[in-house]
Design a protein around this motif. Structure first.
Motif, PDB file in Angstrom:
ATOM      1  N   UNK A 132       0.762  -1.314  -0.134  1.00  0.00           N
ATOM      2  CA  UNK A 132      -0.028   0.078  -0.117  1.00  0.00           C
ATOM      3  C   UNK A 132       0.853   1.230   0.223  1.00  0.00           C
ATOM      4  N   UNK A 133       2.153   1.142   0.360  1.00  0.00           N
ATOM      5  CA  UNK A 133       2.942   2.259   0.065  1.00  0.00           C
ATOM      6  C   UNK A 133       3.825   2.144  -0.935  1.00  0.00           C
ATOM      7  N   UNK A 134       4.283   0.852  -1.588  1.00  0.00           N
ATOM      8  CA  UNK A 134       5.122   0.538  -2.596  1.00  0.00           C
ATOM      9  C   UNK A 134       6.357   1.045  -2.641  1.00  0.00           C
ATOM     10  N   UNK A 135       7.075   1.483  -3.917  1.00  0.00           N
ATOM     11  CA  UNK A 135       8.409   1.628  -3.954  1.00  0.00           C
ATOM     12  C   UNK A 135       8.882   2.890  -3.376  1.00  0.00           C
ATOM     13  N   UNK A 136       9.997   2.803  -2.810  1.00  0.00           N
ATOM     14  CA  UNK A 136      10.942   3.970  -2.329  1.00  0.00           C
ATOM     15  C   UNK A 136      11.596   4.529  -3.807  1.00  0.00           C
ATOM     16  N   UNK A 137      11.140   5.854  -3.976  1.00  0.00           N
ATOM     17  CA  UNK A 137      11.542   6.196  -5.203  1.00  0.00           C
ATOM     18  C   UNK A 137      13.137   6.792  -5.229  1.00  0.00           C
ATOM     19  N   UNK A 138      13.600   7.217  -4.083  1.00  0.00           N
ATOM     20  CA  UNK A 138      14.937   7.944  -3.663  1.00  0.00           C
ATOM     21  C   UNK A 138      15.275   7.449  -2.509  1.00  0.00           C
ATOM     22  N   UNK A 139      16.341   7.435  -2.163  1.00  0.00           N
ATOM     23  CA  UNK A 139      17.001   6.904  -1.110  1.00  0.00           C
ATOM     24  C   UNK A 139      18.339   7.723  -0.680  1.00  0.00           C
ATOM     25  N   UNK A 140      18.376   8.480   0.478  1.00  0.00           N
ATOM     26  CA  UNK A 140      19.498   9.512   0.772  1.00  0.00           C
ATOM     27  C   UNK A 140      19.833   8.933   2.368  1.00  0.00           C
ATOM     28  N   UNK A 141      21.071   8.539   2.581  1.00  0.00           N
ATOM     29  CA  UNK A 141      21.160   8.399   4.156  1.00  0.00           C
ATOM     30  C   UNK A 141      22.798   8.776   4.346  1.00  0.00           C
ATOM     31  N   UNK A 142      23.239   9.222   5.446  1.00  0.00           N
ATOM     32  CA  UNK A 142      24.227   9.382   6.029  1.00  0.00           C
ATOM     33  C   UNK A 142      24.301  10.178   7.277  1.00  0.00           C
ATOM     34  N   UNK A 143      25.571  11.120   7.494  1.00  0.00           N
ATOM     35  CA  UNK A 143      25.489  11.508   8.887  1.00  0.00           C
ATOM     36  C   UNK A 143      25.974  13.056   8.409  1.00  0.00           C
ATOM     37  N   UNK A 144      25.571  13.935   9.392  1.00  0.00           N
ATOM     38  CA  UNK A 144      25.632  15.556   9.201  1.00  0.00           C
ATOM     39  C   UNK A 144      25.669  16.004  10.736  1.00  0.00           C
ATOM     40  N   UNK A 145      26.577  16.855  10.879  1.00  0.00           N
ATOM     41  CA  UNK A 145      26.583  17.708  11.963  1.00  0.00           C
ATOM     42  C   UNK A 145      25.314  18.425  12.358  1.00  0.00           C
ATOM     43  N   UNK A 146      24.738  18.624  11.155  1.00  0.00           N
ATOM     44  CA  UNK A 146      23.287  19.381  11.302  1.00  0.00           C
ATOM     45  C   UNK A 146      22.311  18.856  11.813  1.00  0.00           C
TER      46      UNK A 146
END
Length: 227
Positions: A132-146
């Motif tokens: 019911x939510x389908x595909x993840x179109x865009x995935x961005x992961x990481x770490x930021x001091x912000x």
């Protein structure tokens, strides 16, 4: 006699379009004015990118604003941890003349309605939520001091195929005619600079914010002509 001439013309027409040529579409991304390196600590921006993956689909070739050739079943996962996925080879009719490429960032509603797929659409690629939510179109992961999270991480899993949270977008790139290679570039630093990590360090489901970020992503994509 007329029948023979007609058959000869028909054969010639078919033969001219049955010959194929191959073009390559390359996908690139930069950060701090150089090619993106996953897991690198970019000290100037106090950030590291661990994952960058997105779907490209529904590729069409256009001439003067009109679609003249569709690529059937064109669903490609662009994964910056897999260099081979960043170059996609497309077969076209030999005599096809075009000056634009149209494609979708993400997966369309019909494909989502059909459920899980194969190849790049296989859930093993870790780009699928549920039926019911389908595909993840865009995935961005990481770490930021912000990021306000304890471990400074951020996660953006952008998707959604039902109104009002449709997080895909069709874009058109004007391209160099007759080129056998086309490059579509994402300026990741410029994109990240437009994201407020303090208020939105995580998106993990369809939402209005997902739609807004997809708009930002496509705004920071451009066609790079060959030198």
């Amino acid at each position: 006699m007329h029948k023979k001439i007609f058959l000869l013309l028909l054969f010639a027409f078919y033969f001219s379009f049955s010959q194929e040529k191959q073009v390559a579409i390359l996908f690139t991304a930069t950060f701090e004015n150089s090619n993106l390196e996953l897991n690198k600590n970019y000290t100037q921006n106090q950030i590291s990118i661990h994952t960058l993956k997105y779907y490209i689909s529904n590729i069409s070739f256009m001439k003067d604003g009109e679609i003249i050739y569709n690529i059937p079943n064109s669903f490609y996962l662009i994964d910056y941890s897999s260099p081979s996925s960043l170059k996609r080879l497309i077969n076209l009719p030999e005599n096809l003349v075009y000056n634009s490429i149209q494609l979708m960032i993400g997966i369309d509603e019909k494909t989502n309605d059909n459920g899980i797929g194969e190849g790049d659409l296989d859930p093993v690629k870790d780009m699928y939520w549920t039926w019911n939510t389908g595909y993840i179109n865009f995935k961005l992961e990481g770490k930021s001091e912000k990021s306000p999270s304890k471990d400074k991480s951020f996660q953006f899993h952008l998707g959604g195929f039902l109104a009002p949270n449709i997080a895909n977008k069709t874009v058109i790139f004007r391209v160099s005619p007759n080129s056998n290679q086309h490059t579509i570039h994402l300026n990741l630093q410029k994109l990240i600079n437009e994201i407020d990590f303090k208020t939105t360090p995580t998106i993990m489901s369809p939402s209005k914010k997902s739609v807004e970020l997809i708009q930002l992503i496509t705004k920071n994509m451009e066609y790079v002509p060959q030198n």
